[in-house]
Design a protein around this motif. Structure first.
Motif: not given
Length: 348
Positions: A208-209, A310-316
């Protein structure tokens, strides 16, 4: 024509607001509807004469909504109902009835044309479909093309018509782009729901994030990194947003199917990051464009910040759902794509 702003909010809520200008005959619109044609001689054309022949065509009384229901239907969205019903595997007449009632109550000529020409929930009524086609607020070439299309379908006995088949203007490109974007959004939501239902709560929360971050980045790409100077600006903006969200949906499908990205080394990821910084720095040094709708530095800067989120959310999300894939691999994959976007902006 009615144009609803802001555009991206319209897309998120559905295409009905935009469609109001093309599918609903305004109360004072002439028949045939020449209100969008400017100065011309429509009255001398063959299509105009054809429209006059079906001026008195009307739906059977049994097709109309009950008088007591008309008031409650004034806020319905006929175009949304139409395309949602069309997307069903085997819609029945009962499924089409609310669409027809809504379209009749709100005078949505575009939807009524499709219903009666295609025989969706009703017997085909080509003359009535033509009457509604003649009532659509359209440019001359669009009106001519749509009427000729109807004639071709009826002559051959094959094919269906859609409001977006015969468009000629940048405005209608935006209308039809909004329709397409809304349907794709429905599919994305349904698909994501199907494969994430059995996930652990932490993975669902992380998804969701990621989706929220993707939406913000996609909005920024559409608003800040798309040339909005031309008449097709609405369509281009919608396409830019849809492309980002479709890419995320495609990635998720592939990864869930086991097609994970090829592992990337720290050195490769660092090289891509260095390239990103170099391209970004060059963009920030470019002269400021002066024409309306130009992509500007402030917009790129704001979009870049949202891309980082967005990149950080993908990593998480990747760490939670696909722990076998290294964080460098996610960073490199996303950075390579962002570099291509920035490089394209640099070339403009």
């Amino acid at each position: 024509m009615k144009i609803c702003l802001p555009l991206l909010k319209t897309v998120l809520l559905g295409a009905s607001c935009v469609l109001a200008g093309s599918g609903i005959a305004a109360a004072a619109a002439p028949y045939p509807n020449t209100s969008a044609m400017g100065v011309g001689h429509a009255e001398s054309t063959a299509w105009y004469a054809g429209c006059l022949k079906v001026k008195d065509a009307a739906p059977p009384p049994a097709h109309l909504p009950a008088p007591s229901a008309v008031a409650s239907l004034q806020q319905c969205q006929a175009s949304d109902l139409y395309y949602d019903t069309k997307s069903m595997s085997s819609p029945k007449p009962a499924d089409w009835r609310p669409v027809r009632h809504c379209a009749l109550a709100t005078q949505n000529s575009g939807v009524l044309m499709m219903l009666y020409q295609n025989g969706q929930g009703v017997q085909k009524e080509p003359l009535l479909a033509l009457k509604y086609a003649c009532s659509i607020d359209a440019a001359p070439a669009e009106m001519l093309g749509r009427i000729e299309h109807l004639q071709q379908i009826n002559a051959s006995g094959r094919g269906m018509i859609d409001l977006c088949d015969d468009i000629t203007s940048g405005y209608m490109m935006g209308v039809c782009g909004a329709i397409d974007a809304r349907q794709k959004q429905r599919v994305r939501v349904q698909t994501a729901g199907k494969f994430s239902d059995g996930w652990p709560a932490v993975a669902q929360a992380s998804l969701q994030k990621l989706q929220a971050a993707a939406g913000k980045f996609a909005d920024a790409r559409a608003a800040n990194e798309t040339d909005l100077s031309g008449t097709a600006r609405a369509a281009m903006s919608i396409a830019a947003r849809t492309a980002e969200l479709d890419l995320l949906a495609q990635d998720l499908r592939e990864y869930e199917a086991g097609k994970l990205p090829v592992s990337i080394s720290n050195a490769q990821a660092a090289a891509l990051d260095k390239e990103l910084n170099a391209i970004y720095a060059r963009l920030m040094k470019k002269p400021v464009e002066t024409y309306a709708g130009a992509v500007g530095k402030d917009g790129i800067r704001a979009t870049q910040r949202l891309w980082l989120a967005y990149r950080d959310a993908w990593m998480n999300f990747g760490a939670v759902r696909f722990p076998a894939v290294s964080s460098e691999t996610w960073v490199a994959r996303l950075t390579a794509r962002r570099n291509a976007q920035l490089q394209e902006l640099l070339g403009h």
